[in-house]
Design an enzyme around this catalytic site. Structure first.
Site, PDB file in Angstrom:
ATOM      1  N   SER A   1       0.830  -1.213   0.000  1.00 17.44           N
ATOM      2  CA  SER A   1       0.000   0.000   0.000  1.00 17.44           C
ATOM      3  C   SER A   1       0.862   1.260   0.000  1.00 17.44           C
ATOM      4  O   SER A   1       0.643   2.173  -0.804  1.00 17.44           O
ATOM      5  CB  SER A   1      -0.918   0.011   1.224  1.00 17.44           C
ATOM      6  OG  SER A   1      -1.786  -1.092   1.219  1.00 17.44           O
ATOM      7  N   PHE A   2       1.854   1.307   0.886  1.00 14.49           N
ATOM      8  CA  PHE A   2       2.718   2.486   0.915  1.00 14.49           C
ATOM      9  C   PHE A   2       3.518   2.595  -0.371  1.00 14.49           C
ATOM     10  O   PHE A   2       3.624   3.673  -0.950  1.00 14.49           O
ATOM     11  CB  PHE A   2       3.674   2.442   2.111  1.00 14.49           C
ATOM     12  CG  PHE A   2       4.675   3.565   2.076  1.00 14.49           C
ATOM     13  CD1 PHE A   2       4.365   4.789   2.622  1.00 14.49           C
ATOM     14  CD2 PHE A   2       5.914   3.394   1.454  1.00 14.49           C
ATOM     15  CE1 PHE A   2       5.273   5.846   2.549  1.00 14.49           C
ATOM     16  CE2 PHE A   2       6.822   4.441   1.385  1.00 14.49           C
ATOM     17  CZ  PHE A   2       6.499   5.670   1.935  1.00 14.49           C
TER      18      PHE A   2
ATOM     19  N   LEU B   1       2.162 -11.600  -8.749  1.00 13.80           N
ATOM     20  CA  LEU B   1       0.780 -11.159  -8.894  1.00 13.80           C
ATOM     21  C   LEU B   1       0.632  -9.709  -8.452  1.00 13.80           C
ATOM     22  O   LEU B   1      -0.017  -8.909  -9.145  1.00 13.80           O
ATOM     23  CB  LEU B   1      -0.161 -12.057  -8.087  1.00 13.80           C
ATOM     24  CG  LEU B   1      -1.631 -11.610  -8.045  1.00 13.80           C
ATOM     25  CD1 LEU B   1      -2.218 -11.555  -9.456  1.00 13.80           C
ATOM     26  CD2 LEU B   1      -2.451 -12.518  -7.145  1.00 13.80           C
TER      27      LEU B   1
ATOM     28  N   ALA C   1      10.583  -0.688   2.557  1.00 18.02           N
ATOM     29  CA  ALA C   1       9.221  -0.899   3.062  1.00 18.02           C
ATOM     30  C   ALA C   1       8.865  -2.379   3.170  1.00 18.02           C
ATOM     31  O   ALA C   1       7.798  -2.714   3.688  1.00 18.02           O
ATOM     32  CB  ALA C   1       8.213  -0.191   2.148  1.00 18.02           C
TER      33      ALA C   1
ATOM     34  N   LEU D   1      11.169   1.962   6.860  1.00 17.71           N
ATOM     35  CA  LEU D   1       9.877   2.161   7.510  1.00 17.71           C
ATOM     36  C   LEU D   1       9.759   1.241   8.711  1.00 17.71           C
ATOM     37  O   LEU D   1       9.971   0.033   8.615  1.00 17.71           O
ATOM     38  CB  LEU D   1       8.725   1.893   6.537  1.00 17.71           C
ATOM     39  CG  LEU D   1       8.701   2.721   5.247  1.00 17.71           C
ATOM     40  CD1 LEU D   1       7.366   2.542   4.550  1.00 17.71           C
ATOM     41  CD2 LEU D   1       8.974   4.199   5.524  1.00 17.71           C
TER      42      LEU D   1
ATOM     43  N   LYS E   1       4.684  -0.710  16.745  1.00 16.77           N
ATOM     44  CA  LYS E   1       4.870  -1.948  17.517  1.00 16.77           C
ATOM     45  C   LYS E   1       6.323  -2.212  17.863  1.00 16.77           C
ATOM     46  O   LYS E   1       6.632  -3.108  18.649  1.00 16.77           O
ATOM     47  CB  LYS E   1       4.259  -3.119  16.750  1.00 16.77           C
ATOM     48  CG  LYS E   1       2.743  -2.989  16.598  1.00 16.77           C
ATOM     49  CD  LYS E   1       2.161  -4.038  15.689  1.00 16.77           C
ATOM     50  CE  LYS E   1       0.648  -3.828  15.545  1.00 16.77           C
ATOM     51  NZ  LYS E   1       0.297  -2.524  14.920  1.00 16.77           N
TER      52      LYS E   1
ATOM     53  N   GLY F   1      -6.827   3.043   5.527  1.00 20.23           N
ATOM     54  CA  GLY F   1      -7.155   2.517   4.210  1.00 20.23           C
ATOM     55  C   GLY F   1      -6.101   1.615   3.603  1.00 20.23           C
ATOM     56  O   GLY F   1      -6.277   1.135   2.485  1.00 20.23           O
TER      57      GLY F   1
ATOM     58  N   VAL G   1      -8.421  -1.546   9.387  1.00 25.65           N
ATOM     59  CA  VAL G   1      -9.748  -1.846   9.926  1.00 25.65           C
ATOM     60  C   VAL G   1     -10.849  -1.138   9.137  1.00 25.65           C
ATOM     61  O   VAL G   1     -12.001  -1.575   9.143  1.00 25.65           O
ATOM     62  CB  VAL G   1      -9.801  -1.460  11.428  1.00 25.65           C
ATOM     63  CG1 VAL G   1      -9.814   0.053  11.595  1.00 25.65           C
ATOM     64  CG2 VAL G   1     -11.003  -2.084  12.109  1.00 25.65           C
TER      65      VAL G   1
END
Length: 326
Positions: free
Chosen positions: A17-18, A43, A84, A126, A130, A173, A178
């Site tokens: 995503s990033f 893919l 990333a 990145l 956590k 997103g 979530v």
């Protein structure tokens, strides 16, 4: 003007995503000379091609960060690297711990080695909330990776390469967020699972995360761990913003999950300064010519945690952000 303009850039995990958001942004606004997308899933590379198109500046490398030889090949003539790539699922890490060690720790060291050997100028890795006071295996591997990248400046002291880390919270997103999960359940008329009604989280949008990384490249001298000053949200407010009035049920906190997020611990705050839109956690040892950034030390006893944050998103603000993602 960003230092990334007209440069050659490699993004590990470039089909996440990033990665896709970052690459799309720099292609449209920063005019890079070449962008190498390095990832192991053909893919996802195919799907990214559909999104990004056949821009002649793009290069597609199938490869795993566990493979140092492949990384060295991909980094030929690269100026800047965004690292990333990572394994990220908390519960999966608990069941497959050494796979996370191999990717998040050993793979990160491979990125460091290959970057130095290729003469890369700057690397931004990145991280994740956590990694601060880690409670789970995933967080522990990311903390180790953070330490590797900050200490990588010692390793590269006689070379040109410099390393810094960016740590932020949940990305609104992103894959696994979530928000799309709650939205899908609500569209099917299903109840929303709430881990704990007290839960809070830091929140950042993808465009904000991308801009923060771009700005970090421009500011870094090597060794800094950058944390953006971003708002917190309550899990109940997210549920109400995404699916107003939808039924909910409590499922309990998953193994290794925290009730509240932390991006800077009380112990680390002794090495933390506040500078504009960010906090900067300084390296514990820095004898490679580290340049002290401008900023003010944070207060004694400071800890950057989602439940004690001084900035919060309301339900209306969350809904506006969520609607803007559609």
């Amino acid at each position: 003007m960003s230092i990334l303009e007209g440069s050659s850039i490699l993004v590990t995990g470039g089909t996440g995503s990033f990665g896709k958001a970052f690459i799309s942004r720099i292609l449209s606004d920063l005019g890079p000379r070449r962008v190498v997308i390095y990832s192991r899933d053909e893919l996802k590379q195919y799907e990214a091609r559909q999104l990004l198109g056949d821009d002649p500046r793009l290069r597609w490398f199938i490869g795993d960060i566990r493979d140092e030889h492949r990384l060295r090949r991909a980094m030929h003539d690269i100026d800047y690297v965004v690292h990333a790539a990572a394994l990220k699922q908390v519960d999966t890490a608990e069941y497959n711990p050494f796979e996370f060690v191999r990717t998040n720790i050993i793979g990160s060291q491979n990125v460091i080695e290959a970057s130095i050997d290729a003469g890369v100028k700057k690397v931004v890795a990145l991280s994740t909330d956590k990694a601060s006071s880690p409670l789970n295996l995933y967080g522990a591997t990311k903390l180790a990776a953070d330490k590797l990248f900050q200490s990588g400046n010692h390793y590269a002291a006689g070379y040109t390469t410099r390393f810094s880390v960016v740590r932020y919270g949940n990305v609104m997103g992103s894959r696994g967020s979530v928000v799309p999960f709650f939205r899908g359940l609500a569209e099917r008329g299903e109840s929303l699972p709430i881990t704990d009604e007290r839960m809070t989280r830091f929140w950042i949008t993808l465009p904000q995360a991308v801009q923060f990384v771009i700005d970090s490249f421009d500011q870094m001298n090597g060794g800094e761990l950058y944390v953006p000053r971003i708002p917190s949200t309550r899990i109940l407010d997210i549920a109400e913003a995404v699916a107003p009035g939808a039924p909910r049920h409590i499922v309990g906190i998953r193994p290794g999950e925290k009730l509240h997020e932390e991006m800077i611990s009380g112990d680390d705050s002794r090495r933390t300064i506040r500078a504009g839109d960010r906090y900067i956690v300084l390296p514990t040892i820095a004898d490679w010519g580290f340049v002290m950034p401008d900023g003010e030390p944070v207060a004694d006893g400071f800890a950057y945690q989602s439940d004690s944050n001084d900035e919060w998103l309301s339900v209306e603000e969350i809904r506006a952000l969520v609607d803007g993602m559609r």
